[in-house]
Motif scaffolding. Structure first.
Motif, PDB file in Angstrom:
ATOM      1  N   TYR A  88      -8.895   3.216   0.849  1.00 41.61           N
ATOM      2  CA  TYR A  88      -9.769   2.799   2.161  1.00 41.61           C
ATOM      3  C   TYR A  88     -10.892   2.742   3.076  1.00 41.61           C
ATOM      4  O   TYR A  88     -11.691   1.776   3.890  1.00 41.61           O
ATOM      5  CB  TYR A  88      -8.825   1.896   3.068  1.00 41.61           C
ATOM      6  CG  TYR A  88      -7.751   0.845   1.696  1.00 41.61           C
ATOM      7  CD1 TYR A  88      -8.317  -0.357   1.869  1.00 41.61           C
ATOM      8  CD2 TYR A  88      -6.776   1.093   1.750  1.00 41.61           C
ATOM      9  CE1 TYR A  88      -7.559  -1.017   1.165  1.00 41.61           C
ATOM     10  CE2 TYR A  88      -5.841   0.055   1.303  1.00 41.61           C
ATOM     11  CZ  TYR A  88      -6.302  -1.049   1.042  1.00 41.61           C
ATOM     12  OH  TYR A  88      -5.515  -1.539   0.065  1.00 41.61           O
ATOM     13  N   LYS A 127      -5.394   0.698   7.306  1.00 38.28           N
ATOM     14  CA  LYS A 127      -5.308   0.725   5.638  1.00 38.28           C
ATOM     15  C   LYS A 127      -5.976   1.947   5.464  1.00 38.28           C
ATOM     16  O   LYS A 127      -5.081   2.843   4.343  1.00 38.28           O
ATOM     17  CB  LYS A 127      -5.101   0.534   5.692  1.00 38.28           C
ATOM     18  CG  LYS A 127      -4.675  -1.420   5.914  1.00 38.28           C
ATOM     19  CD  LYS A 127      -4.685  -2.581   4.734  1.00 38.28           C
ATOM     20  CE  LYS A 127      -5.868  -2.657   3.906  1.00 38.28           C
ATOM     21  NZ  LYS A 127      -5.932  -3.861   2.740  1.00 38.28           N
ATOM     22  N   ALA A 128      -6.646   2.836   6.370  1.00 38.13           N
ATOM     23  CA  ALA A 128      -7.320   3.998   5.690  1.00 38.13           C
ATOM     24  C   ALA A 128      -6.757   5.571   6.433  1.00 38.13           C
ATOM     25  O   ALA A 128      -7.082   6.315   6.109  1.00 38.13           O
ATOM     26  CB  ALA A 128      -9.158   4.006   6.207  1.00 38.13           C
ATOM     27  N   ARG A 129      -5.872   4.322   7.631  1.00 36.77           N
ATOM     28  CA  ARG A 129      -5.448   6.577   8.385  1.00 36.77           C
ATOM     29  C   ARG A 129      -3.633   6.399   8.139  1.00 36.77           C
ATOM     30  O   ARG A 129      -3.405   5.284   7.868  1.00 36.77           O
ATOM     31  CB  ARG A 129      -5.670   6.250   9.363  1.00 36.77           C
ATOM     32  CG  ARG A 129      -7.255   6.156   9.798  1.00 36.77           C
ATOM     33  CD  ARG A 129      -7.338   7.597   9.465  1.00 36.77           C
ATOM     34  NE  ARG A 129      -9.262   7.435   9.933  1.00 36.77           N
ATOM     35  CZ  ARG A 129     -10.221   7.229   8.817  1.00 36.77           C
ATOM     36  NH1 ARG A 129     -10.041   6.293   8.355  1.00 36.77           N
ATOM     37  NH2 ARG A 129     -11.352   7.139   9.824  1.00 36.77           N
ATOM     38  N   VAL A 130      -2.929   7.964   7.401  1.00 43.13           N
ATOM     39  CA  VAL A 130      -1.950   7.878   7.174  1.00 43.13           C
ATOM     40  C   VAL A 130      -0.957   7.158   8.298  1.00 43.13           C
ATOM     41  O   VAL A 130      -1.545   7.735   9.380  1.00 43.13           O
ATOM     42  CB  VAL A 130      -1.385   9.175   7.119  1.00 43.13           C
ATOM     43  CG1 VAL A 130       0.089   9.411   7.693  1.00 43.13           C
ATOM     44  CG2 VAL A 130      -1.754   9.503   6.088  1.00 43.13           C
ATOM     45  N   ASN A 149       0.245  -1.506  -0.271  1.00 44.34           N
ATOM     46  CA  ASN A 149       0.196  -0.245   0.013  1.00 44.34           C
ATOM     47  C   ASN A 149       0.800   1.574  -0.126  1.00 44.34           C
ATOM     48  O   ASN A 149       0.300   2.111   0.089  1.00 44.34           O
ATOM     49  CB  ASN A 149      -0.509  -0.232   1.214  1.00 44.34           C
ATOM     50  CG  ASN A 149      -2.037  -1.210   1.137  1.00 44.34           C
ATOM     51  OD1 ASN A 149      -2.898  -1.318   0.064  1.00 44.34           O
ATOM     52  ND2 ASN A 149      -2.122  -2.145   2.296  1.00 44.34           N
ATOM     53  N   ALA A 150       2.066   1.221  -0.165  1.00 42.90           N
ATOM     54  CA  ALA A 150       2.921   2.813  -0.590  1.00 42.90           C
ATOM     55  C   ALA A 150       2.860   3.578  -0.942  1.00 42.90           C
ATOM     56  O   ALA A 150       3.317   4.428  -0.658  1.00 42.90           O
ATOM     57  CB  ALA A 150       4.880   1.827   0.050  1.00 42.90           C
ATOM     58  N   LEU A 151       2.516   3.124  -1.994  1.00 39.92           N
ATOM     59  CA  LEU A 151       2.424   3.413  -3.833  1.00 39.92           C
ATOM     60  C   LEU A 151       0.555   4.056  -3.698  1.00 39.92           C
ATOM     61  O   LEU A 151       0.219   4.732  -4.592  1.00 39.92           O
ATOM     62  CB  LEU A 151       2.351   2.861  -4.518  1.00 39.92           C
ATOM     63  CG  LEU A 151       4.197   3.359  -4.763  1.00 39.92           C
ATOM     64  CD1 LEU A 151       4.823   1.994  -6.117  1.00 39.92           C
ATOM     65  CD2 LEU A 151       4.839   3.981  -5.063  1.00 39.92           C
ATOM     66  N   GLY A 152       0.097   3.336  -3.101  1.00 39.63           N
ATOM     67  CA  GLY A 152      -1.329   4.274  -2.483  1.00 39.63           C
ATOM     68  C   GLY A 152      -1.734   4.874  -2.263  1.00 39.63           C
ATOM     69  O   GLY A 152      -0.929   5.504  -1.146  1.00 39.63           O
ATOM     70  N   HIS A 153      -3.063   5.279  -1.882  1.00 34.42           N
ATOM     71  CA  HIS A 153      -3.199   6.836  -0.741  1.00 34.42           C
ATOM     72  C   HIS A 153      -4.251   6.268   0.425  1.00 34.42           C
ATOM     73  O   HIS A 153      -5.256   5.324  -0.188  1.00 34.42           O
ATOM     74  CB  HIS A 153      -4.111   7.845  -1.018  1.00 34.42           C
ATOM     75  CG  HIS A 153      -4.432   8.385  -0.538  1.00 34.42           C
ATOM     76  ND1 HIS A 153      -4.909   8.939   0.604  1.00 34.42           N
ATOM     77  CD2 HIS A 153      -3.584   9.706  -0.636  1.00 34.42           C
ATOM     78  CE1 HIS A 153      -4.405  10.716   1.326  1.00 34.42           C
ATOM     79  NE2 HIS A 153      -3.479  10.663  -0.026  1.00 34.42           N
ATOM     80  N   PRO A 154      -4.160   6.286   1.115  1.00 36.20           N
ATOM     81  CA  PRO A 154      -5.082   5.176   2.753  1.00 36.20           C
ATOM     82  C   PRO A 154      -6.706   5.928   2.382  1.00 36.20           C
ATOM     83  O   PRO A 154      -7.388   4.818   3.135  1.00 36.20           O
ATOM     84  CB  PRO A 154      -3.990   5.884   3.905  1.00 36.20           C
ATOM     85  CG  PRO A 154      -3.212   6.908   3.310  1.00 36.20           C
ATOM     86  CD  PRO A 154      -2.552   7.173   2.625  1.00 36.20           C
ATOM     87  N   GLU A 196      -2.585   9.493  -8.175  1.00 40.19           N
ATOM     88  CA  GLU A 196      -1.785   8.873  -8.145  1.00 40.19           C
ATOM     89  C   GLU A 196      -0.864   8.974  -8.558  1.00 40.19           C
ATOM     90  O   GLU A 196      -0.633  10.007  -9.111  1.00 40.19           O
ATOM     91  CB  GLU A 196      -1.958   7.135  -8.821  1.00 40.19           C
ATOM     92  CG  GLU A 196      -3.136   6.619  -8.773  1.00 40.19           C
ATOM     93  CD  GLU A 196      -3.179   5.105  -7.638  1.00 40.19           C
ATOM     94  OE1 GLU A 196      -2.419   6.257  -6.004  1.00 40.19           O
ATOM     95  OE2 GLU A 196      -2.362   4.356  -8.091  1.00 40.19           O
ATOM     96  N   LEU A 215     -11.159  -1.762   8.213  1.00 40.36           N
ATOM     97  CA  LEU A 215     -10.261  -1.209   7.627  1.00 40.36           C
ATOM     98  C   LEU A 215      -9.199   0.095   8.355  1.00 40.36           C
ATOM     99  O   LEU A 215      -8.555   0.308   7.444  1.00 40.36           O
ATOM    100  CB  LEU A 215     -10.576  -0.062   6.019  1.00 40.36           C
ATOM    101  CG  LEU A 215     -10.441  -1.818   5.540  1.00 40.36           C
ATOM    102  CD1 LEU A 215     -11.746  -1.353   4.427  1.00 40.36           C
ATOM    103  CD2 LEU A 215      -9.907  -2.601   4.743  1.00 40.36           C
ATOM    104  N   SER A 271       7.388   6.922  -3.064  1.00 37.06           N
ATOM    105  CA  SER A 271       6.075   7.448  -2.700  1.00 37.06           C
ATOM    106  C   SER A 271       6.791   9.088  -2.324  1.00 37.06           C
ATOM    107  O   SER A 271       7.366   9.422  -1.421  1.00 37.06           O
ATOM    108  CB  SER A 271       5.491   7.144  -2.124  1.00 37.06           C
ATOM    109  OG  SER A 271       4.467   7.602  -2.309  1.00 37.06           O
ATOM    110  N   GLN A 325       3.950  10.981  -2.432  1.00 34.55           N
ATOM    111  CA  GLN A 325       2.195  11.622  -2.395  1.00 34.55           C
ATOM    112  C   GLN A 325       1.803  10.708  -0.687  1.00 34.55           C
ATOM    113  O   GLN A 325       0.578  11.499  -0.032  1.00 34.55           O
ATOM    114  CB  GLN A 325       1.668  11.185  -3.298  1.00 34.55           C
ATOM    115  CG  GLN A 325       1.242   9.708  -2.644  1.00 34.55           C
ATOM    116  CD  GLN A 325       0.239   8.793  -4.025  1.00 34.55           C
ATOM    117  OE1 GLN A 325       0.386   8.887  -5.343  1.00 34.55           O
ATOM    118  NE2 GLN A 325      -1.487   9.074  -3.852  1.00 34.55           N
TER     119      GLN A 325
END
Lengths: 425, 254
Positions: free
Chosen positions: A273, B140-143, A265-270, A288, B137, B18, B20
């Motif tokens: 989810y 996974k849904a939070r930084v 998930n490093a290249l995706g955005h939280p 992206e 989730l 990354s 972003q």
């Protein structure tokens, strides 16, 4: 594609097929003995790598499509079901999601190689333009694919990007309604994006076929940028480059696997989810990572363009940004016709080389800018980057055409290779 | 040498990380050492069971976990009978039966976790207008993932002087904007652990974050195990191909 002077094959079955449809003769000609410059470096691996990534995306994508539900109410849940209950579903999805990133990485390096060694130049202009078309199709496909999980970034990314088209005068709003299938991003949008996301990869395959066909007409460029002058300059594609490509591909796959299995998930955005919610806008809507440089160019135009000292606005800021963003891709199409300098390879272009490397740095900086909120010094930095992006093509390249010195090129590939090995010995 | 240089550039291009990761501003997240960190990290079954206990007894009063079914709890080390018993504590509507009537029945392992609310409206009404997010989730849904969650659960500290908090809001060190609708959910000794682990907010927060990481990424152990094999295979194959390539090319460039 004609059989031409076909040699008889020993195997009777192969001969039977080949005399009717010369596939074996063609493969032997195009991938067996195909004369390939003998001085490729590892940058020449990325075309084959991109091809493997395309196939990986199609195979994993078709398997995912068997389990995915394209409906605004069920899409998010169906993706989670793939992750939790479908056998190997997590593997398929992580391969596909990270595969998109690594497909772009391969293609970006492939494009850089083309620019650095002048692979876009005469007689390979059409080859290059087909490549840019593939890149454009990839962007459309990737964008629509990112919408399918129907998370927050899917939804809001789709909203932002489709809204761009409303900047087009007269027909903009109609285009947006057509894209949405309604008056906001909703279930019809998801459905048409899914249909197109399934279609476009096969269009890409078609254009890749033309791209490779064109390549096999002109033959490959090489790091020296001079055409092979005879058999001493080339090697048969197999086994020399089939084996070298396989090694390079495996090295690439190691990095791809490291991401897929250890930081998927490093290249995706939280935020993706979180299920899509039309009533809650994320704090920062970002596309992206592979779109970030273009996103930065889009946002760099923060001012209306009009007639000075009057209130007449010719191009509002939004349209300006959209034009700049699409222009940044469109300019790649005409690159072969902008650059008329006779030397191909950067190795023999003392001015073009640093300008191109600065261009690469600029694109990376624009990528960082695109990931940041459009405020503070990121805005002028994006604008500076955008100015250099276009100045590279529209100011520096025409200037180099006229003024850049033409250095002496080596007499032949073989000659240069021999000289280099003498030095190394 | 030049080839090596170019190869290095190519490798560097691959390694560009990354850019972003969303801006978390000036909020510092705690950095806990989790057993699931790193390429060989695994979940701690005891921590998962304790974390589930915390979720069940505290969080589940307001937070749903729609994507999990009771059968999934076998991954925590519960046996079939235990899972049946856990599920049977809850009931749901089912039907229609042969007479066309809806009926209530105890939950089964194949049922998804019980949602504390009938619908979103009810959830908001019960929580001052705020919607408690689904927990399936959340990591996974939070930084920051589990670190963020641990930080949030232990982040109910005194607000700095002059910080205005409206009614129904609470100060939290980790929450974006430092305002959260949820009151501090944990306090010492609210959950009785059976394995002698400390019954402190810190321990509860660790355990439930651990559990929720598993809930969001239940296939992590399979994934890492397969990943190690895949990488080893690719390394070996790449090594062989490197030798093959060298040997084939040995007679060229001379």
């Amino acid at each position: 594609m004609g059989s031409g002077n076909r040699q008889k094959l020993d195997n009777p079955v192969m001969e039977w097929v080949d005399s009717r449809l010369p596939v074996f003769t063609m493969m032997q000609k195009e991938y067996g003995v195909f004369p390939t410059p003998k001085n490729f470096n590892y940058f020449w691996n990325f075309g084959a790598i991109a091809m493997v990534m395309l196939i990986t995306m199609i195979v994993t994508g078709i398997a995912l499509a068997m389990h995915y539900t394209a409906h605004a109410d069920y899409a998010f849940d169906s993706v989670e079901r793939i992750m939790r209950d479908v056998n190997g579903g997590w593997l398929l999805r992580y391969l596909h999601a990270n595969g998109a990133s690594f497909f772009f990485i391969a293609v970006y390096i492939h494009i850089f190689r083309g620019m650095y060694y002048g692979s876009y130049k005469q007689p390979r202009e059409l080859l290059w333009m087909l490549g840019v078309l593939i890149f454009l199709l990839m962007m459309a496909t990737a964008f629509m694919g990112y919408v399918l999980p129907w998370g927050q970034m899917s939804f809001w990314g789709a909203t932002v990007i489709t809204n761009l088209f409303s900047a087009i005068p007269m027909v903009g709003d109609s285009i947006v309604t057509l894209l949405w299938g309604g008056f906001s991003v909703d279930n019809p949008t998801l459905n048409r994006f899914y249909a197109l996301h399934y279609l476009l990869p096969f269009v890409i395959v078609g254009v890749v076929f033309l791209h490779v066909w064109a390549l096999h007409v002109t033959g490959s460029n090489n790091p020296l940028g001079i055409e092979p002058k005879g058999p001493q300059d080339t090697l048969p594609f197999h086994p020399y480059y089939t084996m070298k490509d396989t090694f390079g591909l495996l090295a690439f796959l190691i990095v791809y696997a490291a991401f897929t299995f250890f930081m998927p998930n490093a290249l995706g955005h939280p935020d993706n989810y979180i299920p899509a919610d039309p009533l809650v806008t994320p704090a920062h809507i970002v596309p992206e990572w592979y779109f970030l440089p273009f996103y930065a160019i889009l946002r760099a135009v923060t001012f209306d363009i009009g007639i000075p000292f009057t209130d007449i606005v010719l191009i509002p800021a939004k349209l300006g940004g959209v034009l700049a963003m699409f222009g940044s891709i469109a300019i790649l199409f005409v690159f072969p016709f902008l650059d008329k300098h006779p030397v191909r390879s950067s190795r023999f272009r003392p001015w073009y080389r640093p300008a191109l490397l600065l261009f690469v740095v600029t694109v990376l900086v624009l990528g960082v800018c695109g990931g940041k909120p459009a405020e503070g010094f990121w805005v002028p930095l994006s604008q500076l980057g955008t100015v250099y992006y276009f100045a590279f093509f529209l100011v520096l390249i025409p200037f180099f055409n006229k003024k850049e010195p033409v250095l002496e090129l080596p007499p032949s590939i073989n000659d240069a290779v021999l000289k280099k090995n003498e030095k190394a010995a | 040498m030049k080839n090596f240089f170019l190869t290095a550039i190519a490798a560097f291009c691959l390694a560009v990380p990354s850019v972003q990761a969303a801006d978390t501003g000036h909020i510092e997240l705690p950095d806990i050492e989790w057993s699931f960190d790193g390429p060989f990290g695994t979940y701690d079954r005891a921590a998962l069971q304790r974390g589930f206990q915390v979720y069940k007894q505290v969080c589940s009063a307001c937070h749903s976990m729609d994507h999990l079914a009771y059968r999934n709890l076998s991954a925590l080390g519960y046996n079939d009978d235990e899972i049946k018993a856990i599920a049977a504590d809850y009931s749901r509507m089912d039907g229609p039966d042969d007479e066309g009537e809806m009926f209530e029945r105890p939950m089964r392992p194949s049922d998804n976790f019980k949602n504390p609310y009938a619908n979103e409206k009810q959830a908001r009404y019960a929580n001052n207008g705020a919607l408690p997010p689904d927990m399936s989730l959340i990591t996974k849904a939070r930084v920051g993932g589990a670190n963020y969650l641990y930080g949030l659960l232990t982040g109910y500290v005194e607000p700095p002087e002059g910080f205005e908090i409206s009614e129904g809001q609470h100060y939290n060190a980790v929450m974006a904007g430092h305002k959260i609708a949820m009151a501090a959910p944990l306090s010492d000794d609210v959950v009785a652990y059976e394995d002698g682990s400390p019954t402190t907010v810190d321990q509860y927060a660790r355990d439930v974050s651990h559990f929720l990481m598993w809930a969001a990424e239940p296939k992590m152990e399979d994934r890492k195990r397969m990943g190690v094999m895949v990488i080893l295979f690719l390394l070996a194959f790449a090594g062989i191909m490197y030798k093959v390539k060298k040997k084939i090319w040995a007679d060229v460039k001379k």
